[in-house]
Design a protein around this motif. Sequence first.
Motif, short mmCIF file in Angstrom:
data_model
loop_
_atom_site.label_atom_id
_atom_site.label_comp_id
_atom_site.label_asym_id
_atom_site.label_seq_id
_atom_site.Cartn_x
_atom_site.Cartn_y
_atom_site.Cartn_z
N VAL A 156 9.74 4.56 6.65
CA VAL A 156 10.04 6.37 5.66
C VAL A 156 10.42 5.10 3.86
O VAL A 156 11.35 4.35 5.08
CB VAL A 156 11.06 6.57 6.43
N ALA A 157 10.27 5.51 3.45
CA ALA A 157 10.66 4.88 2.21
C ALA A 157 11.66 5.67 1.11
O ALA A 157 10.32 6.68 1.16
CB ALA A 157 9.85 3.69 1.50
N VAL A 158 12.41 5.15 0.19
CA VAL A 158 13.15 6.71 -0.47
C VAL A 158 13.84 5.27 -2.00
O VAL A 158 13.63 4.03 -1.41
CB VAL A 158 14.47 7.13 0.00
N PRO A 159 13.41 5.89 -2.96
CA PRO A 159 14.36 5.32 -3.75
C PRO A 159 15.33 4.54 -3.69
O PRO A 159 16.57 5.06 -2.47
CB PRO A 159 14.80 6.15 -5.28
N LYS A 160 15.41 3.26 -3.89
CA LYS A 160 16.80 2.63 -3.90
C LYS A 160 18.72 3.22 -4.22
O LYS A 160 18.17 3.81 -5.31
CB LYS A 160 17.11 1.01 -4.81
N ASP A 202 11.71 13.13 -2.09
CA ASP A 202 12.63 12.48 -2.19
C ASP A 202 12.02 11.04 -1.77
O ASP A 202 13.07 10.24 -1.74
CB ASP A 202 13.55 13.35 -1.31
N ALA A 203 11.01 11.37 -0.55
CA ALA A 203 10.75 10.11 0.23
C ALA A 203 9.20 10.23 0.25
O ALA A 203 8.63 10.99 0.24
CB ALA A 203 12.06 10.14 1.52
N LEU A 206 2.23 2.82 4.42
CA LEU A 206 2.40 1.60 5.34
C LEU A 206 3.00 0.22 3.69
O LEU A 206 2.51 0.50 2.41
CB LEU A 206 0.60 1.10 5.51
N VAL A 207 3.08 -0.61 4.63
CA VAL A 207 4.13 -1.79 3.78
C VAL A 207 3.86 -2.89 4.80
O VAL A 207 3.45 -3.39 6.07
CB VAL A 207 5.70 -1.72 4.17
N ASP A 264 11.25 -0.35 -6.53
CA ASP A 264 12.57 0.28 -6.61
C ASP A 264 12.46 1.45 -5.78
O ASP A 264 13.91 1.44 -5.16
CB ASP A 264 13.14 1.43 -7.94
N LEU A 265 11.91 1.07 -4.42
CA LEU A 265 11.87 1.76 -3.06
C LEU A 265 12.26 1.12 -2.20
O LEU A 265 11.57 -0.47 -1.91
CB LEU A 265 10.73 2.45 -2.98
N VAL A 266 13.23 1.44 -1.43
CA VAL A 266 13.25 0.56 -0.04
C VAL A 266 12.56 1.66 1.82
O VAL A 266 13.03 2.35 1.62
CB VAL A 266 15.28 -0.17 0.18
N ALA A 267 12.35 0.23 1.93
CA ALA A 267 12.20 0.97 3.69
C ALA A 267 13.26 1.12 4.37
O ALA A 267 14.15 0.37 4.13
CB ALA A 267 11.16 -0.14 4.53
#
Length: 216
Positions: free
Chosen positions: A99-103, A157-158, A162-163, A173-176
């Motif tokens: 799951v990744a979201v904006p910083k 929002d999220a 895959l990373v 500018d996304l973070v897991a």
Amino acid sequence: MASISIALSKGRIYDETAPLLARVGIRPKENPETSRKLVIATNRRDLRLIIVRASDTPTYVQRGGADLGIAGRDVLVEHGGEGLYQPVDLGIAACRMVVAVPKGFDYERVVRQGARLRVATKYVKTTREHFAAKGVHVDLIRLYGSMELAPLTGLADAIVDLVATGRTLRANDLVAVEEIMPVSARLIVNQAALKLKSSQLRPLVDAFARAARGRR
Ligand code: PRT
Ligand code: MG
């Protein structure tokens, strides 16, 4: 001898499968990456490669369009895996589903407060099950690619994607914030074919298992 086939996709899966095929003694007559052919003969007269979209591999093998296949765990979990044996984790094409979201987006707080979360993904079923197990309400937005764009445009929002190296997330500018599962590609086998063509398929499955162990 009965004819047998292996379904696999171009790109990452073929790139990382090619050395395993070589170790198993399978030499394609043409390079699937450059050929337009979707059925590729090999040095073994009884064996051919079927070139499919990555997400179609389980469907081909489940329904007997191919006897064997190579597919990512992401694709297999999303498919459900009915009618398939998954005897060998090949350890290739490794990455993580996250799951990744904006910083700066406070994911933990949204989860804690039980607010609705808009999640874009191509893994709709896996994502629904993941959030249901956490008791988080989600609006799922089904995309077919470039999920990273969804939060940047206000669509979601999220994301669930895959990373591998993390470069794509960083560049956008996304973070897991949560790992759903580690992913690698597996050898899959049609259950009926394994019985009917066991004299050909069993040795191949064993050879792939040895080849996969050898690369570690
Ligand atoms: O292209 P098509 O729509 O046909 O299918 P596909 O995009 O699913 O196929 P492909 O060839 O891209 O991926 C096939 C399989 O490779 C997937 O099902 C995974 O099991 C596996 N795999 C391993 C990956 C990655 N690593 C990976 N990093 N698949 C996709 N990615 C993408 C990810 O979605 C993100 O966009 O690469 C980007 C992130 O990479 P990093 O290195 O920047 O973190
Ligand atoms: Mg792709």
